[in-house]
Design an enzyme around this catalytic site. Sequence first.
Site, mmCIF file in Angstrom:
data_model
loop_
_atom_site.group_PDB
_atom_site.id
_atom_site.type_symbol
_atom_site.label_atom_id
_atom_site.label_comp_id
_atom_site.label_asym_id
_atom_site.label_seq_id
_atom_site.Cartn_x
_atom_site.Cartn_y
_atom_site.Cartn_z
ATOM 1 N N ASP A 204 34.737 36.760 96.107
ATOM 2 C CA ASP A 204 34.790 35.346 95.739
ATOM 3 C C ASP A 204 33.513 34.930 95.011
ATOM 4 O O ASP A 204 33.409 33.803 94.520
ATOM 5 C CB ASP A 204 35.067 34.453 96.949
ATOM 6 C CG ASP A 204 34.041 34.597 98.058
ATOM 7 O OD1 ASP A 204 33.080 35.383 97.911
ATOM 8 O OD2 ASP A 204 34.209 33.929 99.095
ATOM 9 N N SER A 205 32.573 35.865 94.879
ATOM 10 C CA SER A 205 31.419 35.647 94.012
ATOM 11 C C SER A 205 31.843 35.402 92.569
ATOM 12 O O SER A 205 31.035 34.933 91.752
ATOM 13 C CB SER A 205 30.479 36.855 94.068
ATOM 14 O OG SER A 205 31.195 38.067 93.876
ATOM 15 N N ASP B 85 38.631 39.329 98.475
ATOM 16 C CA ASP B 85 38.111 38.300 99.373
ATOM 17 C C ASP B 85 39.149 37.211 99.617
ATOM 18 O O ASP B 85 39.835 36.763 98.685
ATOM 19 C CB ASP B 85 36.877 37.639 98.760
ATOM 20 C CG ASP B 85 35.581 38.230 99.271
ATOM 21 O OD1 ASP B 85 35.575 38.810 100.374
ATOM 22 O OD2 ASP B 85 34.567 38.114 98.563
ATOM 23 N N LYS C 223 39.199 40.867 102.696
ATOM 24 C CA LYS C 223 37.922 40.685 103.385
ATOM 25 C C LYS C 223 37.771 39.231 103.790
ATOM 26 O O LYS C 223 38.102 38.333 103.010
ATOM 27 C CB LYS C 223 36.747 41.098 102.492
ATOM 28 C CG LYS C 223 35.380 40.945 103.188
ATOM 29 C CD LYS C 223 34.254 41.569 102.391
ATOM 30 C CE LYS C 223 33.825 40.721 101.224
ATOM 31 N NZ LYS C 223 33.217 39.426 101.659
ATOM 32 N N GLU D 80 35.060 36.412 106.030
ATOM 33 C CA GLU D 80 33.751 36.189 106.617
ATOM 34 C C GLU D 80 33.887 35.651 108.038
ATOM 35 O O GLU D 80 34.872 34.986 108.378
ATOM 36 C CB GLU D 80 32.949 35.198 105.768
ATOM 37 C CG GLU D 80 32.638 35.697 104.372
ATOM 38 C CD GLU D 80 31.811 34.710 103.569
ATOM 39 O OE1 GLU D 80 31.358 33.682 104.145
ATOM 40 O OE2 GLU D 80 31.601 34.943 102.363
ATOM 41 N N GLU E 157 25.448 41.497 105.328
ATOM 42 C CA GLU E 157 24.721 40.931 104.189
ATOM 43 C C GLU E 157 23.485 40.164 104.615
ATOM 44 O O GLU E 157 23.519 39.352 105.552
ATOM 45 C CB GLU E 157 25.622 39.987 103.377
ATOM 46 C CG GLU E 157 24.893 39.356 102.196
ATOM 47 C CD GLU E 157 25.776 38.566 101.264
ATOM 48 O OE1 GLU E 157 25.251 38.015 100.270
ATOM 49 O OE2 GLU E 157 26.993 38.481 101.505
#
Length: 286
Positions: free
Chosen positions: A63-64, A102, A132, A134, A201
């Site tokens: 999602d960056s 993501d 993925k 978080e 991270e």
Amino acid sequence: MSTTFTIDSATSRANPTPAPRKRLTVPVIRARKGGEPLVMLTAYTVRTAQLLDPHCDMLLVGDSLGQVIYGLPSTVPVTLEMMAAHAAAVVRGSYQSLVVVDMPFGSYEASPEQAFLSAARLMKDSGAAAVKLEGGEAMAPTVRFLTERGIPVMGHVGLTPQAVNLLGGYGARGRSDEEAAKIVGDAQAVAAAGAFSVVIEGVVEPIAIEITRTIACPTIGIGASAQCDGQVLVAEDMLGLFERTARFVKRYDDLAGRIGAAAEAYAGEVRSRAFPGAEQVYAPKT
């Protein structure tokens, strides 16, 4: 064997060509725990996927892309539609890497059921092999819910960019004993719930080493430790497309400088009428 589609970059047109190739799978990635380090980079486009795929075990459609592709201030505004579209492009452009996508902010936190609907949509629309998400202990029930229903999950602990508003910035996490213990506990909870790997991270190094030592699935470091089971970076950071990067980024090229120089040379030739030359124009038939 699986059949994927890629773009024939030898022509000016996008002509998909079927290419049977055995992709790396989730069980293969999981089995790499403690072995040769896993290589992971982000990819958002077909052409980038084509170039990175031969060198990677996994490609992350992160999602960056909100910041890298769309110029957004954070990953928070990224949508499912954005993720699905870019993940589909990366799947089409790759042959061997496991493609992980993501789950964007707001698409999975409300409930395991919401997470399943979002993850199923991403995988159906893109062809990606895993998602993925978080979060740590609070997300463990969601990780278990998804994995029990056939959706492989990569976890993500430590500095979690989607929580930037809560964290107050992008600084390294785990500098206090309390926070360090929480991050280790988060990773252990996600791994125990069935995650096939966990991204760590932006943490102080002993945390990453402890997590890697105590969980059964591979750890993927980014600003963590060389002792993780693998590493991931944003490809554009690694390639030197941005002047400012995080401390944990190593720049392996200066593509920003080289692209700028090429554009300057092109502009000069256009303005001097040196381009196009005889070899770039079509002569009449004789």
